[in-house]
Design a protein around this motif. Sequence first.
Motif, short mmCIF file in Angstrom:
data_model
loop_
_atom_site.label_atom_id
_atom_site.label_comp_id
_atom_site.label_asym_id
_atom_site.label_seq_id
_atom_site.Cartn_x
_atom_site.Cartn_y
_atom_site.Cartn_z
N GLN A 90 -36.70 -32.02 91.72
CA GLN A 90 -37.82 -31.79 92.64
C GLN A 90 -37.73 -30.39 93.24
N PHE A 91 -36.52 -29.97 93.59
CA PHE A 91 -36.33 -28.63 94.14
C PHE A 91 -36.72 -27.56 93.11
N ILE A 92 -36.27 -27.71 91.87
CA ILE A 92 -36.58 -26.73 90.83
C ILE A 92 -38.09 -26.60 90.66
N GLU A 93 -38.78 -27.72 90.66
CA GLU A 93 -40.24 -27.69 90.54
C GLU A 93 -40.87 -26.99 91.74
N TYR A 94 -40.36 -27.27 92.92
CA TYR A 94 -40.85 -26.62 94.13
C TYR A 94 -40.66 -25.10 94.03
N ALA A 95 -39.50 -24.67 93.58
CA ALA A 95 -39.22 -23.24 93.44
C ALA A 95 -40.16 -22.59 92.42
N ARG A 96 -40.44 -23.30 91.34
CA ARG A 96 -41.40 -22.79 90.34
C ARG A 96 -42.78 -22.58 90.96
N GLN A 97 -43.16 -23.45 91.86
CA GLN A 97 -44.47 -23.39 92.49
C GLN A 97 -44.54 -22.33 93.60
N LYS A 101 -41.02 -16.64 96.71
CA LYS A 101 -39.84 -16.91 97.52
C LYS A 101 -38.58 -16.81 96.65
N ILE A 102 -37.48 -16.37 97.27
CA ILE A 102 -36.17 -16.34 96.62
C ILE A 102 -35.34 -17.47 97.22
N PHE A 103 -34.88 -18.39 96.40
CA PHE A 103 -34.15 -19.56 96.85
C PHE A 103 -32.65 -19.34 96.67
N LEU A 104 -31.93 -19.27 97.79
CA LEU A 104 -30.50 -19.03 97.79
C LEU A 104 -29.79 -20.38 97.88
N VAL A 105 -29.33 -20.87 96.75
CA VAL A 105 -28.73 -22.20 96.67
C VAL A 105 -27.26 -22.12 97.06
N THR A 106 -26.84 -22.97 97.97
CA THR A 106 -25.43 -23.08 98.34
C THR A 106 -24.75 -24.07 97.40
N GLU A 107 -23.47 -24.28 97.57
CA GLU A 107 -22.70 -25.19 96.71
C GLU A 107 -22.97 -26.63 97.13
N ASP A 129 -33.15 -19.83 83.86
CA ASP A 129 -34.15 -18.80 83.56
C ASP A 129 -35.23 -18.64 84.63
N ILE A 130 -35.03 -19.28 85.76
CA ILE A 130 -36.01 -19.15 86.85
C ILE A 130 -35.51 -18.05 87.79
N LYS A 131 -36.22 -16.94 87.78
CA LYS A 131 -35.75 -15.73 88.46
C LYS A 131 -35.64 -15.85 89.97
N ASN A 132 -36.38 -16.75 90.58
CA ASN A 132 -36.34 -16.84 92.03
C ASN A 132 -35.35 -17.89 92.55
N ILE A 133 -34.55 -18.48 91.66
CA ILE A 133 -33.49 -19.39 92.09
C ILE A 133 -32.16 -18.69 91.88
N HIS A 134 -31.45 -18.47 92.97
CA HIS A 134 -30.14 -17.81 92.93
C HIS A 134 -29.07 -18.87 93.18
N LEU A 135 -28.15 -18.99 92.24
CA LEU A 135 -27.12 -20.02 92.30
C LEU A 135 -25.77 -19.44 92.72
N PRO A 136 -24.88 -20.29 93.25
CA PRO A 136 -23.54 -19.81 93.60
C PRO A 136 -22.74 -19.43 92.35
N LYS A 137 -21.81 -18.52 92.50
CA LYS A 137 -20.98 -18.05 91.38
C LYS A 137 -20.30 -19.21 90.66
N LYS A 138 -19.76 -20.16 91.41
CA LYS A 138 -19.06 -21.29 90.77
C LYS A 138 -20.01 -22.10 89.89
N PHE A 139 -21.27 -22.22 90.28
CA PHE A 139 -22.24 -22.92 89.44
C PHE A 139 -22.52 -22.10 88.18
N TRP A 140 -22.72 -20.78 88.35
CA TRP A 140 -22.97 -19.91 87.19
C TRP A 140 -21.81 -19.97 86.21
#
Length: 146
Positions: A90-97, A101-107, A129-140
């Motif tokens: 649901q969050f990923i879909e929200y970010a796509r819409q 906005k740039i979404f800074l995801v925590t762990e 591949d969604i440019k506006n979702i930024h993930l934590p290094k450990k997730f990457w």
Amino acid sequence: MSLNNVIPANLIDKSWGRTTDWVKELKSNEVFVFGDNEAHIHGAGAAKQAMRFGAKHGQQISEQTYGIPTKDVKIKYTLSLNKIKKHVNQFIEYARQHPNKIFLVTEIGCGLAGLKYNDIAPMFKEAIDIKNIHLPKKFWDILLER
């Protein structure tokens, strides 16, 4: 091993986003994404920090915060991985819409909810591949190993 040895060349540019280890401030177009509970009571961990950015008790989403539930409504139990995955989707879909906005995801899920990075990170595979979702290094690190 340096991060550049782990990340494919096509991801090493401004389109690749990584959330810093501790978000201290937000730009006007940034959204703090944190592990939440189903009651949206932001009393501890990153949820408590989200209050500094405008999160309100009883609300999952505010202008600059987005809570992904990982704990039940009574904040007693950790949600099942399947249920958390639904919230992540649901969050990923929200970010796509909301591409402005740039979404800074925590762990999310890896602190008070007690889950492992290997359990949570793969849930964000669709966000690679969604440019506006930024993930934590450990997730990457986990996502790019697969």
